[in-house]
Motif scaffolding. Structure first.
Motif, PDB file in Angstrom:
ATOM      1  N   GLU A 109      -8.143 -11.752  -3.431  1.00  0.00           N
ATOM      2  CA  GLU A 109      -6.757 -11.626  -2.978  1.00  0.00           C
ATOM      3  C   GLU A 109      -6.109 -10.361  -3.549  1.00  0.00           C
ATOM      4  O   GLU A 109      -5.442  -9.622  -2.833  1.00  0.00           O
ATOM      5  N   GLU A 110      -6.315 -10.116  -4.836  1.00  0.00           N
ATOM      6  CA  GLU A 110      -5.748  -8.906  -5.431  1.00  0.00           C
ATOM      7  C   GLU A 110      -6.401  -7.660  -4.848  1.00  0.00           C
ATOM      8  O   GLU A 110      -5.722  -6.663  -4.586  1.00  0.00           O
ATOM      9  N   MET A 111      -7.704  -7.710  -4.606  1.00  0.00           N
ATOM     10  CA  MET A 111      -8.404  -6.572  -4.025  1.00  0.00           C
ATOM     11  C   MET A 111      -7.846  -6.239  -2.642  1.00  0.00           C
ATOM     12  O   MET A 111      -7.561  -5.083  -2.325  1.00  0.00           O
ATOM     13  N   VAL A 112      -7.629  -7.255  -1.814  1.00  0.00           N
ATOM     14  CA  VAL A 112      -7.076  -7.044  -0.472  1.00  0.00           C
ATOM     15  C   VAL A 112      -5.639  -6.529  -0.571  1.00  0.00           C
ATOM     16  O   VAL A 112      -5.246  -5.608   0.134  1.00  0.00           O
ATOM     17  N   SER A 113      -4.863  -7.097  -1.482  1.00  0.00           N
ATOM     18  CA  SER A 113      -3.481  -6.665  -1.684  1.00  0.00           C
ATOM     19  C   SER A 113      -3.417  -5.198  -2.116  1.00  0.00           C
ATOM     20  O   SER A 113      -2.628  -4.412  -1.585  1.00  0.00           O
ATOM     21  N   LEU A 114      -4.243  -4.825  -3.069  1.00  0.00           N
ATOM     22  CA  LEU A 114      -4.254  -3.441  -3.552  1.00  0.00           C
ATOM     23  C   LEU A 114      -4.754  -2.483  -2.478  1.00  0.00           C
ATOM     24  O   LEU A 114      -4.229  -1.371  -2.335  1.00  0.00           O
ATOM     25  N   THR A 115      -5.736  -2.917  -1.714  1.00  0.00           N
ATOM     26  CA  THR A 115      -6.243  -2.086  -0.618  1.00  0.00           C
ATOM     27  C   THR A 115      -5.163  -1.897   0.447  1.00  0.00           C
ATOM     28  O   THR A 115      -4.946  -0.787   0.936  1.00  0.00           O
ATOM     29  N   GLY A 116      -4.467  -2.976   0.792  1.00  0.00           N
ATOM     30  CA  GLY A 116      -3.370  -2.881   1.757  1.00  0.00           C
ATOM     31  C   GLY A 116      -2.251  -1.981   1.254  1.00  0.00           C
ATOM     32  O   GLY A 116      -1.717  -1.167   2.010  1.00  0.00           O
ATOM     33  N   ALA A 117      -1.901  -2.102  -0.007  1.00  0.00           N
ATOM     34  CA  ALA A 117      -0.855  -1.260  -0.597  1.00  0.00           C
ATOM     35  C   ALA A 117      -1.260   0.202  -0.560  1.00  0.00           C
ATOM     36  O   ALA A 117      -0.450   1.086  -0.242  1.00  0.00           O
ATOM     37  N   TYR A 163      -1.330  -8.576   9.338  1.00  0.00           N
ATOM     38  CA  TYR A 163      -1.269  -9.824  10.101  1.00  0.00           C
ATOM     39  C   TYR A 163      -1.157 -11.025   9.163  1.00  0.00           C
ATOM     40  O   TYR A 163      -0.507 -12.009   9.475  1.00  0.00           O
ATOM     41  N   HIS A 164      -1.777 -10.916   8.005  1.00  0.00           N
ATOM     42  CA  HIS A 164      -1.764 -12.001   7.023  1.00  0.00           C
ATOM     43  C   HIS A 164      -0.797 -11.725   5.871  1.00  0.00           C
ATOM     44  O   HIS A 164      -0.933 -12.294   4.791  1.00  0.00           O
ATOM     45  N   ALA A 165       0.180 -10.893   6.105  1.00  0.00           N
ATOM     46  CA  ALA A 165       1.099 -10.470   5.038  1.00  0.00           C
ATOM     47  C   ALA A 165       1.841 -11.637   4.386  1.00  0.00           C
ATOM     48  O   ALA A 165       2.151 -11.582   3.190  1.00  0.00           O
ATOM     49  N   GLN A 166       2.121 -12.682   5.126  1.00  0.00           N
ATOM     50  CA  GLN A 166       2.861 -13.815   4.565  1.00  0.00           C
ATOM     51  C   GLN A 166       2.075 -14.521   3.465  1.00  0.00           C
ATOM     52  O   GLN A 166       2.645 -15.268   2.681  1.00  0.00           O
ATOM     53  N   ARG A 167       0.782 -14.280   3.381  1.00  0.00           N
ATOM     54  CA  ARG A 167      -0.049 -14.909   2.354  1.00  0.00           C
ATOM     55  C   ARG A 167       0.115 -14.270   0.976  1.00  0.00           C
ATOM     56  O   ARG A 167      -0.259 -14.868  -0.024  1.00  0.00           O
ATOM     57  N   PHE A 168       0.649 -13.059   0.939  1.00  0.00           N
ATOM     58  CA  PHE A 168       0.771 -12.354  -0.334  1.00  0.00           C
ATOM     59  C   PHE A 168       1.984 -12.857  -1.103  1.00  0.00           C
ATOM     60  O   PHE A 168       3.058 -13.049  -0.542  1.00  0.00           O
ATOM     61  N   MET A 225       0.729  -5.481  -2.450  1.00  0.00           N
ATOM     62  CA  MET A 225       1.029  -5.311  -1.017  1.00  0.00           C
ATOM     63  C   MET A 225       2.500  -5.582  -0.736  1.00  0.00           C
ATOM     64  O   MET A 225       3.168  -4.811  -0.049  1.00  0.00           O
ATOM     65  N   TYR A 226       3.012  -6.678  -1.258  1.00  0.00           N
ATOM     66  CA  TYR A 226       4.420  -7.026  -1.061  1.00  0.00           C
ATOM     67  C   TYR A 226       5.321  -5.936  -1.642  1.00  0.00           C
ATOM     68  O   TYR A 226       6.274  -5.499  -0.992  1.00  0.00           O
ATOM     69  N   ASN A 227       5.018  -5.497  -2.839  1.00  0.00           N
ATOM     70  CA  ASN A 227       5.843  -4.479  -3.490  1.00  0.00           C
ATOM     71  C   ASN A 227       5.791  -3.145  -2.756  1.00  0.00           C
ATOM     72  O   ASN A 227       6.809  -2.470  -2.622  1.00  0.00           O
ATOM     73  N   GLN A 228       4.615  -2.759  -2.267  1.00  0.00           N
ATOM     74  CA  GLN A 228       4.494  -1.507  -1.518  1.00  0.00           C
ATOM     75  C   GLN A 228       5.298  -1.583  -0.225  1.00  0.00           C
ATOM     76  O   GLN A 228       6.014  -0.663   0.114  1.00  0.00           O
ATOM     77  N   ALA A 229       5.194  -2.688   0.493  1.00  0.00           N
ATOM     78  CA  ALA A 229       5.950  -2.848   1.734  1.00  0.00           C
ATOM     79  C   ALA A 229       7.439  -2.830   1.457  1.00  0.00           C
ATOM     80  O   ALA A 229       8.215  -2.211   2.193  1.00  0.00           O
ATOM     81  N   ASN A 230       7.855  -3.476   0.405  1.00  0.00           N
ATOM     82  CA  ASN A 230       9.270  -3.513   0.044  1.00  0.00           C
ATOM     83  C   ASN A 230       9.767  -2.128  -0.367  1.00  0.00           C
ATOM     84  O   ASN A 230      10.857  -1.722   0.011  1.00  0.00           O
ATOM     85  N   ASP A 231       8.962  -1.392  -1.111  1.00  0.00           N
ATOM     86  CA  ASP A 231       9.344  -0.037  -1.524  1.00  0.00           C
ATOM     87  C   ASP A 231       9.518   0.870  -0.318  1.00  0.00           C
ATOM     88  O   ASP A 231      10.439   1.681  -0.270  1.00  0.00           O
ATOM     89  N   GLN A 232       8.630   0.743   0.679  1.00  0.00           N
ATOM     90  CA  GLN A 232       8.679   1.621   1.832  1.00  0.00           C
ATOM     91  C   GLN A 232       9.836   1.282   2.779  1.00  0.00           C
ATOM     92  O   GLN A 232      10.358   2.141   3.446  1.00  0.00           O
ATOM     93  N   THR A 233      10.225   0.020   2.826  1.00  0.00           N
ATOM     94  CA  THR A 233      11.294  -0.357   3.741  1.00  0.00           C
ATOM     95  C   THR A 233      12.663  -0.357   3.095  1.00  0.00           C
ATOM     96  O   THR A 233      13.654  -0.108   3.756  1.00  0.00           O
TER      97      THR A 233
END
Length: 131
Positions: free
Chosen positions: A52-60, A105-110, A116-124
């Motif tokens: 989960e952390e690996m996918v999150s960090l890769t997405g970020a 697509y699976h962002a709600q799982r984070f 991933m959540y923090n990167q998306a929040n920082d960008q928006t």
């Protein structure tokens, strides 16, 4: 003589990104990543806590790359030209990095403390965190 490793978190994530882009997000597992890095699966836990952390960090990491391309691509443009350029950049990036589409697509799982959540929040929201 013992082979000296030069592995770090950045190399692990770069390999994870490449693996996900080439074989799909489902292929991004700890054993597959370890094989791609030519290390034992257990050694990955020195760099990431779990899949989960690996996918999150890769997405970020991918979101950060996409954001940089958008910013660089629309500087100096305005109105419909900026909007069309934005759309072209996003489309091209997601075609080149299909794994990001699957991650989003699976962002709600984070969790809200994930990379991933923090990167998306920082960008928006920017650094103000008023969102």
């Amino acid at each position: 003589m013992t082979k000296r490793r030069t592995l770090d978190r950045e190399k692990v994530l770069a390999t994870a990104e490449k693996l996900a882009d080439e074989q799909g997000l489902e292929a991004l597992t700890m054993p597959n990543l370890a094989k791609a890095l030519d290390i034992r699966s257990q050694s990955l836990y020195n760099y990431v806590a779990n899949r989960e952390e690996m996918v999150s960090l890769t997405g970020a990491r991918l979101m950060q790359q996409m954001y940089r391309q958008v910013v660089d691509g629309i500087i100096g443009l305005s109105g419909s030209k900026a909007y069309l350029k934005f759309a072209d950049i996003i489309r091209d990036f997601l075609l080149a990095h299909a794994s990001l589409s699957a991650i989003l697509y699976h962002a709600q799982r984070f969790s809200t403390d994930s990379a991933m959540y923090n990167q998306a929040n920082d960008q928006t929201c920017g650094s103000s965190r008023r969102c």
